[in-house]
Design a protein around this motif. Structure first.
Motif, PDB file in Angstrom:
ATOM      1  N   UNK A  77       3.105  -1.543   5.066  1.00 51.38           N
ATOM      2  CA  UNK A  77       2.754  -0.221   4.947  1.00 51.38           C
ATOM      3  C   UNK A  77       1.579   0.228   4.234  1.00 51.38           C
ATOM      4  N   UNK A  78       1.157   1.501   4.671  1.00 50.79           N
ATOM      5  CA  UNK A  78      -0.048   1.997   4.211  1.00 50.79           C
ATOM      6  C   UNK A  78       0.257   3.233   3.353  1.00 50.79           C
ATOM      7  N   UNK A  79      -0.184   3.504   2.410  1.00 52.53           N
ATOM      8  CA  UNK A  79       0.204   4.693   1.559  1.00 52.53           C
ATOM      9  C   UNK A  79      -1.240   5.339   1.055  1.00 52.53           C
ATOM     10  N   UNK A  80      -0.876   6.659   0.944  1.00 47.59           N
ATOM     11  CA  UNK A  80      -2.016   7.614   0.369  1.00 47.59           C
ATOM     12  C   UNK A  80      -2.213   7.246  -1.137  1.00 47.59           C
ATOM     13  N   UNK A  81      -3.060   7.899  -1.883  1.00 46.52           N
ATOM     14  CA  UNK A  81      -3.277   7.566  -3.288  1.00 46.52           C
ATOM     15  C   UNK A  81      -2.021   8.239  -4.105  1.00 46.52           C
TER      16      UNK A  81
END
Length: 537
Positions: free
Chosen positions: A242-246
């Motif tokens: 997964x890739x998340x924003x801040x």
């Protein structure tokens, strides 16, 4: 539905953050399940209704109202939901008012062919405020000045729990969040972490101001560059990537090329950037505008993946191989990160370098003259600092480069949203250039913040008094060499852009101050901005 509509209206007209949190906690306390859960899903953008589109709503209203009258009203108001909610010929004395749960569950079951008659019946039964809320809900246009994290803060306040606990659980929860509310109300234990590769709340930095420098002991700090991209967190666990924003938004689907390159169980904090695929021996960062082309896309074309490949410049290591590293000091986490980056398991990962740190004067020189255009400042981190969610005092500092300033002329103004819907608050501005017919203004940016409420009223009056044309919610404003309004515009950087008439795109423009005193003829020229462009653009 009436209660949800009243909440939205109150949120729109409540400017303070604490005031919004109070309204949300009162709503959670007074609203039963599952209505409050669906409200949370709507406000956090986790509710996706596919059976209703704006075109269908326009068709419904034009079947009941003179299309010319509707067109004139829509042109004047500039907002579909507001126009329809007021002009719809609702029926009186309806005995049944749908709840928020009724609406969400019904729209999840019916087809697009059935939706028009169902929605029309709801419009008939609801009051104008509730009708407005319904349209915003079902068309995905719920812009009420409330970010997803503010809702999570309100949930934390409501339940007396740390907001980072809610953030870490969030991606394993499902609307309407019955288990979450049961925990927050003390009726059940904390929900189990259901999501693989969960988000871990990020640690943030304080900006360095002149008064702060004497308090910061540079011998206790480590320094690195602040890169001009998007702060992200990438997590791999049990085959889930997964890739998340801040803020914890999952953007994995937009960057499949990056996720495919992750081959080790880790949680890495870093900067999402685009590199030049023509240079194979190192990551050469492309302008931020190239990254913007990839953001917020549901489908990424093969061509875009090839022309604008993504990578991460890593700052920190939060978790690795089942071990939570956040309690360790930064220097130790950094050592672990260097070890992992050297193993070659991440072809699209590059370690952000540590930079020399001897004095404020030397650091100021590095900040003003960085080795790459994609650097927007420097970061200072205490070597002994654990990774703590939020913005702990004195642990991390950011020292950004000074913004660029230009004087530009107001050209167009658009109505705002929420409490600004009655004002022209979104401004397009331009600079001078020599055209085929002489001196002309060419748009170079758009901004909607940087001014006070009092200044907004003055600008709004200027727009109304100097309008020369109308395009729906947008007004063209008189802007000549003799007459107009000059803005001093601050921005973080520039890059070439084929999408803009000027050939230039501004990074984070904002109104720095109003130049009522400055003649429009003395505003800056396009050549001035072109001279500011990085040599690599």
């Amino acid at each position: 539905m009436n209660r949800f509509a009243a909440l939205l209206e109150s949120l729109i007209y409540t400017p303070s953050r604490n005031g919004k949190i109070r309204l949300l906690t009162e709503y959670f306390a007074s609203t039963p399940d599952p209505d409050r859960g669906w409200a949370v899903a709507a406000m956090t953008r986790d509710l996706d209704i596919k059976s209703v589109k704006p075109a269908m709503i326009k068709t419904l209203v034009e079947e009941r109202v003179d299309p010319v009258l509707f067109g004139l009203s829509y042109d004047y108001v500039g907002d579909l939901a507001e126009t329809v909610s007021l002009i719809w010929p609702g029926q009186e004395q309806r005995n049944y008012i749908p709840t928020l749960t009724d609406i969400v569950e019904t729209l999840g079951e019916i087809s697009r062919q059935e939706a028009p008659s169902v929605v029309a019946d709801w419009f008939d039964a609801l009051s104008p405020p509730a009708r407005w809320a319904l349209i915003k809900l079902i068309t995905g246009g719920l812009r009420i000045g409330v970010a997803a994290r503010l809702v999570k803060l309100a949930l934390a306040e409501f339940g007396g729990q740390p907001v980072q606990d809610i953030e870490e659980l969030w991606h394993g929860l499902e609307a309407p969040y019955r288990d979450l509310f049961a925990w927050l109300e003390g009726r059940s234990p904390r929900p189990a972490q259901a999501a693989k590769a969960p988000f871990r709340p990020v640690m943030l930095a304080h900006p360095v101001e002149e008064k702060d420098q004497p308090k910061i002991d540079l011998t206790e700090m480590m320094a690195e560059w602040k890169w001009d991209g998007i702060r992200v967190q990438t997590v791999v666990e049990d085959g889930v990537k997964r890739l998340y924003t801040r803020t914890g938004d999952d953007i994995s689907g937009t960057f499949p090329d990056l996720l495919a390159s992750l081959n080790e169980e880790v949680a890495i904090d870093g900067e999402l950037l685009i590199f030049d695929p023509a240079i194979t021996d190192r990551f050469v960062v492309r302008p931020f505008n190239d990254l913007q082309q990839r953001l917020n896309r549901k489908v990424v074309s093969k061509k875009l993946l090839e022309e604008s490949p993504a990578f991460i410049r890593a700052y920190d290591l939060l978790w690795a191989r089942g071990e939570d590293l956040r309690p360790l000091p930064f220097s130790a986490r950094r050592a672990h990160l260097e070890e992992i980056s050297q193993q070659g398991a991440f072809p699209r990962l590059d370690l952000s370098p540590v930079i020399p740190l001897s004095s404020w004067e030397a650091l100021a020189d590095l900040r003003a003259n960085p080795p790459e255009d994609a650097i927007e400042g420097v970061m200072l981190k205490r070597a002994d600092a654990p990774y703590v969610p939020g913005r702990p005092k004195g642990q991390w500092w950011k020292w950004k480069r000074e913004p660029f300033l230009v004087d530009a002329v107001l050209m167009y103004a658009q109505r705002g949203h929420g409490k600004r819907s009655s004002f022209y608050s979104d401004y397009t501005f331009g600079v001078w250039r020599t055209g085929k017919d002489g001196e002309e203004l060419v748009p170079v940016g758009k901004a909607y913040h940087g001014f006070t409420d009092l200044e907004l009223k003055k600008i709004d009056k200027f727009v109304r008094d100097h309008t020369i044309d109308r395009f729906g919610p947008v007004r063209a404003v008189r802007a000549t060499r003799e007459e107009g309004l000059v803005f001093e515009v601050a921005f973080e950087g520039l890059q070439r852009s084929s999408r803009h008439k000027s050939g230039i795109a501004m990074r984070f423009p904002r109104i720095n101050r109003l130049r009522w005193d400055k003649p429009t003829a003395e505003a800056d020229r396009l050549e001035t901005l072109e001279a500011m462009l990085p040599a690599t653009a």
